[in-house]
Motif scaffolding. Structure first.
Motif, PDB file in Angstrom:
ATOM      1  N   MET A 104       0.844  -1.196   0.000  1.00  0.00           N
ATOM      2  CA  MET A 104       0.000   0.000   0.000  1.00  0.00           C
ATOM      3  C   MET A 104       0.880   1.246   0.000  1.00  0.00           C
ATOM      4  O   MET A 104       2.070   1.184   0.261  1.00  0.00           O
ATOM      5  CB  MET A 104      -0.903   0.012   1.243  1.00  0.00           C
ATOM      6  CG  MET A 104      -1.903  -1.136   1.275  1.00  0.00           C
ATOM      7  SD  MET A 104      -2.834  -1.143   2.796  1.00  0.00           S
ATOM      8  CE  MET A 104      -3.724   0.371   2.669  1.00  0.00           C
ATOM      9  N   SER A 105       0.251   2.384  -0.291  1.00  0.00           N
ATOM     10  CA  SER A 105       1.037   3.625  -0.254  1.00  0.00           C
ATOM     11  C   SER A 105       1.453   3.899   1.184  1.00  0.00           C
ATOM     12  O   SER A 105       0.712   3.630   2.123  1.00  0.00           O
ATOM     13  CB  SER A 105       0.213   4.795  -0.801  1.00  0.00           C
ATOM     14  OG  SER A 105      -0.843   5.086   0.073  1.00  0.00           O
ATOM     15  N   SER A 106       2.618   4.440   1.338  1.00  0.00           N
ATOM     16  CA  SER A 106       3.155   4.637   2.678  1.00  0.00           C
ATOM     17  C   SER A 106       2.367   5.683   3.461  1.00  0.00           C
ATOM     18  O   SER A 106       2.300   5.624   4.673  1.00  0.00           O
ATOM     19  CB  SER A 106       4.625   5.058   2.590  1.00  0.00           C
ATOM     20  OG  SER A 106       4.724   6.295   1.916  1.00  0.00           O
ATOM     21  N   SER A 107       1.743   6.641   2.782  1.00  0.00           N
ATOM     22  CA  SER A 107       1.022   7.683   3.515  1.00  0.00           C
ATOM     23  C   SER A 107      -0.256   7.153   4.133  1.00  0.00           C
ATOM     24  O   SER A 107      -0.644   7.563   5.211  1.00  0.00           O
ATOM     25  CB  SER A 107       0.716   8.865   2.597  1.00  0.00           C
ATOM     26  OG  SER A 107      -0.163   8.452   1.574  1.00  0.00           O
ATOM     27  N   SER A 108      -0.947   6.200   3.480  1.00  0.00           N
ATOM     28  CA  SER A 108      -2.192   5.687   4.048  1.00  0.00           C
ATOM     29  C   SER A 108      -1.920   4.649   5.135  1.00  0.00           C
ATOM     30  O   SER A 108      -2.743   4.444   6.010  1.00  0.00           O
ATOM     31  CB  SER A 108      -3.072   5.099   2.954  1.00  0.00           C
ATOM     32  OG  SER A 108      -2.435   3.982   2.379  1.00  0.00           O
ATOM     33  N   ASN A 132      -0.205   9.798   9.534  1.00  0.00           N
ATOM     34  CA  ASN A 132      -0.861  10.541   8.462  1.00  0.00           C
ATOM     35  C   ASN A 132      -2.382  10.445   8.503  1.00  0.00           C
ATOM     36  O   ASN A 132      -3.060  11.062   7.711  1.00  0.00           O
ATOM     37  CB  ASN A 132      -0.358  10.059   7.103  1.00  0.00           C
ATOM     38  CG  ASN A 132       1.088  10.410   6.895  1.00  0.00           C
ATOM     39  OD1 ASN A 132       1.592  11.362   7.477  1.00  0.00           O
ATOM     40  ND2 ASN A 132       1.785   9.630   6.102  1.00  0.00           N
ATOM     41  N   TRP A 133      -2.927   9.645   9.403  1.00  0.00           N
ATOM     42  CA  TRP A 133      -4.374   9.527   9.495  1.00  0.00           C
ATOM     43  C   TRP A 133      -4.996  10.792  10.075  1.00  0.00           C
ATOM     44  O   TRP A 133      -6.114  11.138   9.764  1.00  0.00           O
ATOM     45  CB  TRP A 133      -4.756   8.339  10.350  1.00  0.00           C
ATOM     46  CG  TRP A 133      -4.401   7.019   9.725  1.00  0.00           C
ATOM     47  CD1 TRP A 133      -4.035   6.787   8.431  1.00  0.00           C
ATOM     48  CD2 TRP A 133      -4.366   5.759  10.371  1.00  0.00           C
ATOM     49  NE1 TRP A 133      -3.776   5.471   8.230  1.00  0.00           N
ATOM     50  CE2 TRP A 133      -3.973   4.794   9.412  1.00  0.00           C
ATOM     51  CE3 TRP A 133      -4.614   5.336  11.663  1.00  0.00           C
ATOM     52  CZ2 TRP A 133      -3.835   3.462   9.706  1.00  0.00           C
ATOM     53  CZ3 TRP A 133      -4.488   4.000  11.957  1.00  0.00           C
ATOM     54  CH2 TRP A 133      -4.097   3.066  10.984  1.00  0.00           C
ATOM     55  N   VAL A 134      -4.288  11.464  10.944  1.00  0.00           N
ATOM     56  CA  VAL A 134      -4.768  12.691  11.567  1.00  0.00           C
ATOM     57  C   VAL A 134      -3.900  13.832  11.058  1.00  0.00           C
ATOM     58  O   VAL A 134      -2.690  13.799  11.172  1.00  0.00           O
ATOM     59  CB  VAL A 134      -4.683  12.605  13.105  1.00  0.00           C
ATOM     60  CG1 VAL A 134      -5.130  13.898  13.737  1.00  0.00           C
ATOM     61  CG2 VAL A 134      -5.484  11.435  13.621  1.00  0.00           C
ATOM     62  N   THR A 135      -4.551  14.840  10.485  1.00  0.00           N
ATOM     63  CA  THR A 135      -3.792  15.994   9.991  1.00  0.00           C
ATOM     64  C   THR A 135      -4.118  17.208  10.848  1.00  0.00           C
ATOM     65  O   THR A 135      -5.254  17.361  11.306  1.00  0.00           O
ATOM     66  CB  THR A 135      -4.151  16.309   8.529  1.00  0.00           C
ATOM     67  OG1 THR A 135      -5.557  16.556   8.448  1.00  0.00           O
ATOM     68  CG2 THR A 135      -3.784  15.170   7.605  1.00  0.00           C
ATOM     69  N   ARG A 141      -6.013  27.575   1.182  1.00  0.00           N
ATOM     70  CA  ARG A 141      -6.892  26.785   2.035  1.00  0.00           C
ATOM     71  C   ARG A 141      -6.368  25.365   2.114  1.00  0.00           C
ATOM     72  O   ARG A 141      -5.750  24.864   1.184  1.00  0.00           O
ATOM     73  CB  ARG A 141      -8.310  26.771   1.463  1.00  0.00           C
ATOM     74  CG  ARG A 141      -8.877  28.151   1.295  1.00  0.00           C
ATOM     75  CD  ARG A 141     -10.281  28.113   0.843  1.00  0.00           C
ATOM     76  NE  ARG A 141     -11.084  27.738   2.008  1.00  0.00           N
ATOM     77  CZ  ARG A 141     -12.333  27.357   1.932  1.00  0.00           C
ATOM     78  NH1 ARG A 141     -12.918  27.272   0.781  1.00  0.00           N
ATOM     79  NH2 ARG A 141     -12.998  27.058   3.009  1.00  0.00           N
ATOM     80  N   GLN A 142      -6.654  24.712   3.219  1.00  0.00           N
ATOM     81  CA  GLN A 142      -6.215  23.336   3.417  1.00  0.00           C
ATOM     82  C   GLN A 142      -6.925  22.423   2.430  1.00  0.00           C
ATOM     83  O   GLN A 142      -8.143  22.471   2.269  1.00  0.00           O
ATOM     84  CB  GLN A 142      -6.531  22.898   4.840  1.00  0.00           C
ATOM     85  CG  GLN A 142      -6.038  21.517   5.166  1.00  0.00           C
ATOM     86  CD  GLN A 142      -6.234  21.178   6.645  1.00  0.00           C
ATOM     87  OE1 GLN A 142      -6.665  22.001   7.420  1.00  0.00           O
ATOM     88  NE2 GLN A 142      -5.908  19.964   7.002  1.00  0.00           N
ATOM     89  N   GLY A 143      -6.163  21.623   1.731  1.00  0.00           N
ATOM     90  CA  GLY A 143      -6.721  20.649   0.797  1.00  0.00           C
ATOM     91  C   GLY A 143      -7.072  21.221  -0.564  1.00  0.00           C
ATOM     92  O   GLY A 143      -7.616  20.520  -1.400  1.00  0.00           O
ATOM     93  N   VAL A 144      -6.797  22.492  -0.814  1.00  0.00           N
ATOM     94  CA  VAL A 144      -7.133  23.138  -2.084  1.00  0.00           C
ATOM     95  C   VAL A 144      -5.877  23.837  -2.598  1.00  0.00           C
ATOM     96  O   VAL A 144      -5.105  24.398  -1.820  1.00  0.00           O
ATOM     97  CB  VAL A 144      -8.271  24.173  -1.887  1.00  0.00           C
ATOM     98  CG1 VAL A 144      -8.617  24.855  -3.186  1.00  0.00           C
ATOM     99  CG2 VAL A 144      -9.494  23.514  -1.292  1.00  0.00           C
ATOM    100  N   GLU A 145      -5.688  23.817  -3.903  1.00  0.00           N
ATOM    101  CA  GLU A 145      -4.546  24.519  -4.491  1.00  0.00           C
ATOM    102  C   GLU A 145      -4.648  26.019  -4.192  1.00  0.00           C
ATOM    103  O   GLU A 145      -5.743  26.580  -4.245  1.00  0.00           O
ATOM    104  CB  GLU A 145      -4.527  24.312  -6.010  1.00  0.00           C
ATOM    105  CG  GLU A 145      -4.088  22.933  -6.435  1.00  0.00           C
ATOM    106  CD  GLU A 145      -2.627  22.661  -6.116  1.00  0.00           C
ATOM    107  OE1 GLU A 145      -1.787  23.556  -6.309  1.00  0.00           O
ATOM    108  OE2 GLU A 145      -2.342  21.550  -5.642  1.00  0.00           O
TER     109      GLU A 145
END
Length: 190
Positions: free
Chosen positions: A30-34, A39-42, A97-101
């Protein structure tokens, strides 16, 4: 605790630890970030709004020949006014904004003999579009109606009316309680 229970608890804990370690190795595909629990809590990052927002409606009010004061009244104070480019005002606006470019808008107005000559820049959003971008992603539910009906108003008026007996009776302290004396609000003039 008897010895046989102690050994069975150790064995169960050891089996659980081995199972957890074995499952960690199976997550390597799996991807290392998931897979990383960190990384589950930001952390929460606030929205960063910088500069002067210039709306499409404000741009539509600009006309060549306007004075600097009229342009400033329409668009606001420019973010950048250079000594080397005295006849140019730059309006720059960024939204992060968080999560947006990050979004960036630039608009420039040019003057000649203290009169607006021309203006150019990015396509600006309308005020309604900008407010929609700022809208929170969380929905807290419907906003309650903040208007009372006629029935509610008359009911509240009835509750606030004093009874005739209470209105006729003078207000006095309970018997046996001395009357309270307060000092004067202003000191006597000397």
């Amino acid at each position: 605790m008897p010895a046989n229970h102690r050994y069975s608890a150790r064995t169960a804990f050891l089996l659980l630890a081995c199972t957890v370690l074995a499952s960690c190795s199976s997550l390597s595909g799996m991807s290392s970030s998931s897979a990383n629990p960190v990384n589950w809590v930001t952390p929460y990052k606030i929205d960063v709004i910088q500069g002067n927002f210039v709306s499409k409606e404000q741009i539509e009010q600009l006309r060549p020949g306007m004075t600097r004061d009229q342009v400033k009244a329409t668009l606001g104070t420019p973010l950048m006014a250079s000594l080397f480019h005295a006849d140019r005002w730059d309006y720059v606006f960024t939204l992060k904004r968080q999560g947006v470019e990050p979004q960036s808008y630039k608009y420039t107005v040019f003057f000649k003999n203290d009169q607006l000559e021309r203006f150019e820049g990015d396509t600006m959003p309308s005020e309604a579009e900008f407010i929609a971008k700022l809208g929170s992603r969380r929905k807290l539910g419907d906003v309650p109606v903040l208007e009372a009906t006629e029935a509610q108003l008359s009911k509240a008026a009835e509750k606030s009316k004093p009874s005739p007996a209470a209105a006729a009776a003078p207000v006095s302290p309970p018997s046996g309680t001395p009357a309270t004396a307060y000092p004067p609000l202003e000191s006597p003039k000397q």
